[in-house]
Design an enzyme around this catalytic site. Sequence first.
Site, short mmCIF file in Angstrom:
data_model
loop_
_atom_site.label_atom_id
_atom_site.label_comp_id
_atom_site.label_asym_id
_atom_site.label_seq_id
_atom_site.Cartn_x
_atom_site.Cartn_y
_atom_site.Cartn_z
N ASP A 345 -15.67 -55.64 -11.98
CA ASP A 345 -15.11 -54.91 -10.98
C ASP A 345 -14.18 -55.71 -10.15
O ASP A 345 -14.31 -57.17 -10.26
CB ASP A 345 -16.36 -54.33 -10.12
N GLU A 348 -8.55 -57.32 -9.84
CA GLU A 348 -7.14 -57.16 -9.64
C GLU A 348 -6.66 -58.95 -9.44
O GLU A 348 -5.62 -58.84 -9.92
CB GLU A 348 -6.74 -56.26 -8.58
N ASP A 426 -11.13 -45.83 -8.29
CA ASP A 426 -11.67 -45.18 -7.03
C ASP A 426 -10.92 -43.92 -6.84
O ASP A 426 -10.25 -43.85 -5.78
CB ASP A 426 -11.75 -46.16 -5.89
O1 MIG Z 1 -15.11 -52.51 -2.90
O2 MIG Z 1 -19.32 -52.32 -6.56
O3 MIG Z 1 -14.35 -49.41 -8.09
O4 MIG Z 1 -16.81 -48.32 -8.95
O5 MIG Z 1 -18.88 -48.75 -7.13
C1 MIG Z 1 -15.72 -51.77 -3.61
C2 MIG Z 1 -18.74 -51.39 -5.43
C3 MIG Z 1 -16.28 -52.24 -4.96
C4 MIG Z 1 -15.33 -50.60 -6.56
C5 MIG Z 1 -15.50 -49.85 -7.54
C6 MIG Z 1 -16.69 -49.03 -7.54
C7 MIG Z 1 -17.79 -49.71 -7.24
C8 MIG Z 1 -17.77 -50.38 -5.85
N1 MIG Z 1 -16.65 -51.40 -5.85
#
Ligand code: MIG
Length: 993
Positions: A345, A348, A426
Amino acid sequence: MADHEQKAVTADVSSGDMIFQPILEDGVFRFDCPPNDRDAAYPSLSFVDSKDRETPIMSHKAPLYTPSFECLLEKQIVKIELPSGTSFYGTGEVSGQLERTGKRVFTWNTDAWGYGSGTTSLYQSHPWVIALLPNGEALGVLADTTQRCEVDLRKESRIQFVAPSSYPVITFGPFPSPTAVLIALSHAIGSVFMPPKWSLGYQQCRWSYDSDKRVLEIARTFREKGIPCDVIWMDIDYMDGFRCFTFDKDRFPNPKSLVDDLHQIGFKAIWMLDPGIKHEEGYFVYDSGSKTDVWTQKADGRPFVGEVWPGPCVFPDFTQSKVRSWWASLVKDFTSNGVDGIWNDMNEPAVFKSVTKTMPESNIHRGDDELGGCQNHSYYHNVYGMLMARSTYEGMKLANENKRPFVLTRAGFIGSQRYAATWTGDNLSNWEHLHMSISMVLQLGLSGQPLSGPDIGGFGGNATPQLFGRWMGISAMFPFCRGHTETDTFDHEPWSFGEECEEVCCLALKRRYRLLPHIYTLFFKAHTIGTPVAMPTFFADPKDPNLRKLENSFLLGPILVYASTMPGQGLDKLDCTLPKGIWLRFDFDDSHPDLPALYLQGGSVIPLGPPHQHVGESKPSDDLTLLVALDEHGKAEGFLFEDDGDGYEFTKGGYLLTHYVAELQSSVVTVRVSKTEGLWKRPKRRMHVQLLLGEGAMLDTWGMDGDVLQIMMPSEQEVYKLVSTSEKYYKTCLENAKRIPEIEEVSGQKGLQLSRTPVELNNGYWILKVVPWIGGRIISMTHLPSGMQWLHSRVDINGYEEYSGTEYRSAGCSEEYNVIEHKLEHAGEEESIMLEGDIGGGLALQRKIYIPKNDPKVFRIDSSIVARKVGAGSGGFSRLVCLRVHPTFGLLHPTESFVSFTSIDGSKHEVWPESGEQFYEGNLLPNGEWMLIDKCLGLGLVNRYNVKEVFKCLIHWGTGTVNLELWSEDRPVSNQSPLRISHEYEVIEIPKL
Ligand code: MIG
């Protein structure tokens, strides 16, 4: 070499046709700007092997379409003109409409929480367009650059790319079909990794199941309720203080034993790993990384530190092979805890508390030579996530080379399907996002990534029962199928929305499991041949212009899935547009108004399995069902791929690929194996053939797999009877089904109201979406001519808000407003909406939003705080109030955005993001007009107001956002003296310099 070399003209050429070289295979061309750019181009990160892009092949073909170029201010502008009637697709993970004409996107991987239909940069970059020509042939075009690239499809039948010089453009085709383009693309960028079979099952996630007890409770509930599921996910809270590669000692004291328990009941476990590593001495990952010198550097050569979940973090520089090996060995050790898959996650990479939402573009990556060597972040930004996924994949492979890695990545680049699956980030729990999720999954598939799906039910906000059930019904037919939701939302498991919804979810997932042999076979083909898995409906007939914009249906191989994404509109009220030819509806005796309709294309055979609870339950000896739909010549064929479902024996022949054919000859349909491939012996198992007749009617026969089976075709009259009986039965089933109750309107529960539909104002220049029931806020402002969404938010925070006091979020911001008047544009009238919300103390906040007919380029907002029932005791005066206008605009190019204005005293100001928060009042107040400028786009958003009504202006730069606030004076109001601010917005072009 071919004669095109002559086209290379003089050295100062700055526009003209690009020069070509045939590469890879017949019909694929590389184009460069003459004369030296071919050598100057950086290596390809999209190609599996960059050399394939550099090595010309022998070919006598010449390209049909030659791009032209122009080099201006170190930017290379490439244009391709195509015949009128061309439709555009591709561009990867982009929201909004399926057919891309009218769109402009920028490849810049962005943490885009709660994105909307017009957000121009999401989590992944695919500078890639498929042009479907009027005759049904297709051309693929890749701008092979990792740098920020504008993909402009606003002009009909024209593709334009703008990115820093210089980069090659690769064209694929025109080939006879879009599938042929995708196959050729896979020869360049590789195909999808072979997913383990369990990863095609249903997966349950939430942010977060935050203890081992809760995880087991969820998993066991699936088994108790008999709802199929294969995987459970651990989001960030399993970690010890968000430190990657650690476990919280209290909540996850023994991950290995948790995973053992999960495996016992047939569940796999997937765990999250983010790129941000806590900057903390004594934390083993930080220490070993520092010792190995793995961190991405600032321009001054010191490690860059940015804030993410754990607080201050450093970021591995995945562009170096040394760093990828370091990370891979951490992953390898981590995997020994019984990790079945890893979720990457925030790659980016997302960085908090910075206006760009990511690291500075001046950061330094000491990349491998094959990737482009040492470069600043702007060069590697878009591939950071892909390289992290690659390294994670390699680490899992190191841990056990006989298991297939499973990695899910949020950020990606064209080519990342080689290492990871993905999801659409998201999204929000509303009907618009449900609708968009279909096109997004399809476009990822058209951009090389077949393994994707949305967060089922929506991530931000709370789903309603009907929305959730519908979403599950559709997603059960998507390649990647996972339910997920944000922290602090209600429970979003299949049983969380009442028994009717649970029933629909259960039916939907059982369908998926029956179809798994088919879906797995599609992935084997995608992996080995490069064919797509889920496709837009037009793939069934690329010549038919009527199919090119269909967004409610898609193909899963030869299955057409037809769904409704409208609240209140079930299958019973849906008119299905089918492609030409034979399409036979079928079901599993499970038809329901909230589930999609399924059709099988004439000429196809698909394999079905028993309705297992999880993939681990299936055995080669399971009964096999073949669903058969004959074409107009009475023929059909299809494949079944079988292997261990994991590991790599299949690459050494350890599999069975069966080619089944069916044929009608003198009233007898014969079904047999026509060909097999692979070393596996055919298991001894029963085979059930279901010959579809239409409208769900079918003829059955049983036998042994491998034998020749025969079905007698009854007389035409009899077939007709069967079909009409079945049709009647289908209609009764739909009528009698237990519908999911719609409780969108439940009051007092704001969460539930997130899925209500906003009011839209649209005059062809502006589209505004207004949410009367929470603060009367504007949640999106899209300017159509520039294709820009200037503001976009979820329904309950941010967006355009107004308050009745100076403090942040004072009354006015989230009350329920009533719509007093709503005029839609007709005959010379303007579009408008008038809202009023009670803000207490006898006061109301009133707002009129309108687009004047005589000046459609601007839209106006007249707001006031008015006294309604102010008590006599107060002398007719209210409490002290201040009308504070608080819009939150999104910044597409935060480093190239600023606010510009001239003050009342004549001084000129340019306010840049570094300035944080600034007030302007008195003589420094902007003189009735200020403007948010995006230099990169060459656009300004002008905000005009009456200086007599505005006492203060405030600029506040946030994370990827800016507020341009107007404040009225601070005073009590009476019947005679309301507070007012009238202002307007307009977009203007400014010279791009
Ligand atoms: O700043 O890990 O897109 O699926 O549950 C949020 C927490 C961080 C973003 C992801 C989302 C995930 C969440 N993450």
